[in-house]
Write a protein that holds these residues in place. Structure first.
Motif, PDB file in Angstrom:
ATOM      1  N   HIS A   1       0.840  -1.198   0.000  1.00 45.03           N
ATOM      2  CA  HIS A   1       0.000   0.000   0.000  1.00 45.03           C
ATOM      3  C   HIS A   1       0.884   1.261   0.000  1.00 45.03           C
ATOM      4  O   HIS A   1       0.703   2.173  -0.816  1.00 45.03           O
ATOM      5  N   ALA A   2       1.870   1.280   0.906  1.00 42.42           N
ATOM      6  CA  ALA A   2       2.751   2.455   1.030  1.00 42.42           C
ATOM      7  C   ALA A   2       3.590   2.634  -0.233  1.00 42.42           C
ATOM      8  O   ALA A   2       3.814   3.768  -0.683  1.00 42.42           O
ATOM      9  N   GLN A   3       4.038   1.516  -0.830  1.00 46.98           N
ATOM     10  CA  GLN A   3       4.833   1.619  -2.069  1.00 46.98           C
ATOM     11  C   GLN A   3       4.024   2.328  -3.161  1.00 46.98           C
ATOM     12  O   GLN A   3       4.537   3.195  -3.859  1.00 46.98           O
ATOM     13  N   THR A   4       2.741   1.962  -3.260  1.00 48.74           N
ATOM     14  CA  THR A   4       1.882   2.597  -4.272  1.00 48.74           C
ATOM     15  C   THR A   4       1.732   4.088  -3.979  1.00 48.74           C
ATOM     16  O   THR A   4       1.780   4.927  -4.889  1.00 48.74           O
ATOM     17  N   LEU A   5       1.563   4.427  -2.696  1.00 47.58           N
ATOM     18  CA  LEU A   5       1.352   5.837  -2.341  1.00 47.58           C
ATOM     19  C   LEU A   5       2.606   6.679  -2.602  1.00 47.58           C
ATOM     20  O   LEU A   5       2.509   7.826  -3.024  1.00 47.58           O
TER      21      LEU A   5
ATOM     22  N   PHE B   1       7.141   6.416   6.000  1.00 46.91           N
ATOM     23  CA  PHE B   1       5.786   6.849   5.660  1.00 46.91           C
ATOM     24  C   PHE B   1       5.083   7.424   6.896  1.00 46.91           C
ATOM     25  O   PHE B   1       4.444   8.488   6.836  1.00 46.91           O
ATOM     26  N   ALA B   2       5.231   6.713   8.031  1.00 45.90           N
ATOM     27  CA  ALA B   2       4.594   7.185   9.269  1.00 45.90           C
ATOM     28  C   ALA B   2       5.183   8.537   9.699  1.00 45.90           C
ATOM     29  O   ALA B   2       4.452   9.435  10.141  1.00 45.90           O
ATOM     30  N   ALA B   3       6.512   8.679   9.552  1.00 44.62           N
ATOM     31  CA  ALA B   3       7.150   9.957   9.927  1.00 44.62           C
ATOM     32  C   ALA B   3       6.651  11.083   9.026  1.00 44.62           C
ATOM     33  O   ALA B   3       6.489  12.222   9.475  1.00 44.62           O
ATOM     34  N   THR B   4       6.383  10.759   7.761  1.00 46.75           N
ATOM     35  CA  THR B   4       5.869  11.786   6.839  1.00 46.75           C
ATOM     36  C   THR B   4       4.469  12.215   7.272  1.00 46.75           C
ATOM     37  O   THR B   4       4.128  13.399   7.208  1.00 46.75           O
ATOM     38  N   GLN B   5       3.673  11.246   7.721  1.00 44.15           N
ATOM     39  CA  GLN B   5       2.338  11.602   8.234  1.00 44.15           C
ATOM     40  C   GLN B   5       2.467  12.536   9.448  1.00 44.15           C
ATOM     41  O   GLN B   5       1.730  13.518   9.561  1.00 44.15           O
ATOM     42  N   VAL B   6       3.428  12.212  10.321  1.00 46.19           N
ATOM     43  CA  VAL B   6       3.631  13.062  11.505  1.00 46.19           C
ATOM     44  C   VAL B   6       4.048  14.471  11.073  1.00 46.19           C
ATOM     45  O   VAL B   6       3.523  15.478  11.566  1.00 46.19           O
ATOM     46  N   LEU B   7       4.981  14.534  10.108  1.00 52.27           N
ATOM     47  CA  LEU B   7       5.489  15.823   9.627  1.00 52.27           C
ATOM     48  C   LEU B   7       4.351  16.673   9.048  1.00 52.27           C
ATOM     49  O   LEU B   7       4.231  17.868   9.325  1.00 52.27           O
ATOM     50  N   LEU B   8       3.513  16.002   8.253  1.00 48.59           N
ATOM     51  CA  LEU B   8       2.385  16.675   7.612  1.00 48.59           C
ATOM     52  C   LEU B   8       1.436  17.256   8.664  1.00 48.59           C
ATOM     53  O   LEU B   8       1.044  18.429   8.615  1.00 48.59           O
ATOM     54  N   LEU B   9       1.113  16.415   9.642  1.00 52.33           N
ATOM     55  CA  LEU B   9       0.138  16.858  10.649  1.00 52.33           C
ATOM     56  C   LEU B   9       0.766  17.804  11.665  1.00 52.33           C
ATOM     57  O   LEU B   9       0.063  18.605  12.284  1.00 52.33           O
ATOM     58  N   LEU B  10       2.098  17.726  11.813  1.00 52.16           N
ATOM     59  CA  LEU B  10       2.785  18.654  12.719  1.00 52.16           C
ATOM     60  C   LEU B  10       2.584  20.102  12.258  1.00 52.16           C
ATOM     61  O   LEU B  10       2.411  21.003  13.082  1.00 52.16           O
ATOM     62  N   THR B  11       2.573  20.319  10.951  1.00 52.71           N
ATOM     63  CA  THR B  11       2.409  21.690  10.449  1.00 52.71           C
ATOM     64  C   THR B  11       1.043  22.255  10.864  1.00 52.71           C
ATOM     65  O   THR B  11       0.927  23.431  11.186  1.00 52.71           O
ATOM     66  N   TYR B  12       0.029  21.376  10.889  1.00 53.48           N
ATOM     67  CA  TYR B  12      -1.299  21.830  11.336  1.00 53.48           C
ATOM     68  C   TYR B  12      -1.277  22.113  12.840  1.00 53.48           C
ATOM     69  O   TYR B  12      -1.891  23.073  13.305  1.00 53.48           O
ATOM     70  N   THR B  13      -0.554  21.260  13.582  1.00 53.95           N
ATOM     71  CA  THR B  13      -0.462  21.485  15.033  1.00 53.95           C
ATOM     72  C   THR B  13       0.211  22.825  15.318  1.00 53.95           C
ATOM     73  O   THR B  13      -0.223  23.572  16.200  1.00 53.95           O
ATOM     74  N   MET B  14       1.264  23.120  14.553  1.00 48.86           N
ATOM     75  CA  MET B  14       1.957  24.396  14.761  1.00 48.86           C
ATOM     76  C   MET B  14       1.014  25.568  14.481  1.00 48.86           C
ATOM     77  O   MET B  14       1.000  26.559  15.222  1.00 48.86           O
ATOM     78  N   SER B  15       0.229  25.430  13.426  1.00 49.83           N
ATOM     79  CA  SER B  15      -0.736  26.482  13.102  1.00 49.83           C
ATOM     80  C   SER B  15      -1.767  26.623  14.228  1.00 49.83           C
ATOM     81  O   SER B  15      -2.121  27.737  14.638  1.00 49.83           O
ATOM     82  N   GLY B  16      -2.214  25.486  14.753  1.00 46.01           N
ATOM     83  CA  GLY B  16      -3.185  25.505  15.857  1.00 46.01           C
ATOM     84  C   GLY B  16      -2.592  26.121  17.110  1.00 46.01           C
ATOM     85  O   GLY B  16      -3.251  26.911  17.802  1.00 46.01           O
TER      86      GLY B  16
END
Lengths: 339, 156
Positions: free
Chosen positions: A33-37, A165-180
């Motif tokens: 799944h992750a390879q495809t993504l 892949f999991a770290a990328t998800q964290v990185l992505l959502l971290l930017t929203y946390t910083m904004s919040g």
């Protein structure tokens, strides 16, 4: 895993890991799944480059620029030639990355191409943020292990791919946390200093009014929010909760799809209310959260409620009430007497 | 296994670094350490706003009476509704008010780069003071002319 990192991840994850049975099978499925993504991300990067081709001409027009550091060297060479090199390199590197995302060198090239192209676009005197997330994802994917794309990859490589892949998800959502956190900190400061703040009835309407005045624009819902501040009131505190807790949701797979949906709705709402467009972020939220390889297949409302950051306390209170009659008669002191 | 641990450490450093550099970007006088933004977008609710506006009297052969805000002159600015133009006008206004000639020239050149042509422009730089809710509902706003120009402002 580093003990401190392990402790942090365990606390954020809260829900126990799945049992050992079926783990190997799920790693294989998730890896595929992750390879495809990952491949989909590099195809998107090529789309982004190809979609930007009509802009290449206007970017290479002679004009005043305030060059960001990745493209500051353009000033030292003949600027038009330098800009043409950046756009050409971005297109070539993203094409190579989409065809052969395996070699790290090509992924580094795709990252550098994107970094420079976005820097160039933001060298007009103001930095916009709609293309920052693809840059961060391309940077994180530089860390993919060698051979990640092979169907017969070893378990170590599969685990490494899932980790990236999991770290990328964290990185992505971290930017929203910083904004919040910015909104929360700014809002509390304004509240305690007696100013207009995000938690008051017209807090959001004030933001909408000022944004539309600044850009002399009108939006589908902006006027309505300004005229009915109490209808817009829950949106800002809701967005602050959603954004601030985003990074926690990254560690709780049951929330991946729901946070993806909520953040996409947040971006769509911003487009209709504030005329702020983040289509690239919407795509990446779809890729990394709606299609998350870690999200459970079914829908377990109880699990989702139990995993909700902060609000899960209500689900725990409910479950505690239902547990009391069951646990009380069976709870005994060591000597057998009732507690 | 050693490789795996090294990867985990590198990824943790990437996440922590993104957070730390983002926070530094928020307080750094030079602005953002691209691409590590603070992401502090709309983190403050507008109170009574003080801002700057360029009101155009004439653009080439076209005259405007009363003068029109820069972003309302059709065809003058390439993307009038982008916040880039607003930010550059604010930079220009702050530089004019503080008397910083270098910043003023730089802001004007960047602003001029957003114009669709280099035809002469006659304008006033105006300082505004207003409550956003009242202004959006059509209330009068306080305007102070900081600089009235009746000459070509291509190179102030």
């Amino acid at each position: 895993m580093n003990p401190l990192l392990h402790q942090i991840c365990r606390r954020l994850r809260r829900t126990p890991r799945p049992s050992a049975g079926g783990t190997f099978e799920s790693i294989a499925t998730r890896t595929a799944h992750a390879q495809t993504l990952v491949r989909a991300f590099y195809a998107y990067l090529l789309f982004l480059a190809a979609f930007s081709i009509p802009e290449f001409g206007s970017l290479a027009q002679p004009r005043e620029l305030s060059l960001l550091w990745p493209v500051a060297w353009i000033d030292a060479v003949e600027p038009i030639r330098g800009i043409r090199f950046v756009t050409g390199f971005f297109l070539a590197a993203s094409l190579a990355g989409a065809i052969w995302p395996g070699p790290r060198l090509l992924r580094v090239a795709a990252f550098v191409g994107l970094l420079c192209f976005v820097a160039l676009k933001n060298s007009e005197g103001k930095i916009g943020h709609s293309l920052h997330l693809p840059v961060l994802v391309a940077l994180a994917f530089v860390f993919l292990p060698q051979g990640w794309q092979r169907p017969d990859a070893s378990r170590l490589i599969r685990m490494s791919l899932l980790q990236v892949f999991a770290a990328t998800q964290v990185l992505l959502l971290l930017t929203y946390t910083m904004s919040g956190l910015g909104k929360l900190g700014g809002g509390l400061y304004e509240w305690f200093s007696g100013q207009a703040h995000p938690f008051q009835i017209d807090g959001f309407s004030r933001i909408v009014a000022e944004r539309l005045l600044q850009t002399n624009s009108s939006s589908v819902l902006g006027r309505w929010i300004i005229d009915h501040p109490w209808l817009g009131w829950p949106l800002l505190p809701g967005a602050i909760y959603l954004q601030t807790t985003s990074v926690i949701a990254a560690f709780r797979p049951s929330l991946h799809r729901w946070w993806g949906v909520a953040l996409i709705v947040f971006h769509v709402g911003n487009a209709f209310i504030l005329t702020i467009y983040f289509p690239h972020s919407i795509f990446l939220l779809g890729l990394f959260l709606l299609a998350s390889p870690f999200a459970p297949a079914g829908f377990d409302a109880r699990q989702i409620l139990a995993d909700l950051p902060i609000l899960s306390v209500f689900s725990r209170v409910t479950s505690w009430h239902s547990m009391v009659p069951v646990t009380a008669p069976t709870s005994r002191n060591i000597d057998g007497s009732a507690r | 296994m050693k490789k795996y641990r090294r990867l985990q450490t590198a990824l943790a450093a990437l996440v922590v670094g993104t957070f730390a550099l983002g926070l530094v970007s928020a307080v750094r006088p030079g602005g953002e350490i691209y691409p590590f933004a603070s992401w502090f977008l709309f983190s403050l609710v507008p109170q009574r706003v003080t801002s700057y506006e360029i009101r155009v009297h004439a653009w080439g052969e076209r005259e405007f009476d009363p003068p029109k805000p820069l972003i309302e002159v059709g065809g003058l600015v390439r993307s009038p509704q982008s916040s880039l133009v607003y930010q550059l006008v604010q930079r220009f206004g702050r530089a004019v008010e503080s008397g910083n000639q270098a910043d003023r020239d730089n802001a004007w050149r960047l602003l001029q780069a957003t114009f669709s042509s280099s035809v002469d422009l006659r304008y006033d730089l105006v300082k505004l003071s207003y409550d956003p809710m009242e202004r959006a509902r059509g209330a009068r706003i306080e305007r102070t002319v900081l600089e009235a120009s009746d000459r070509d402002r291509k190179n102030p």
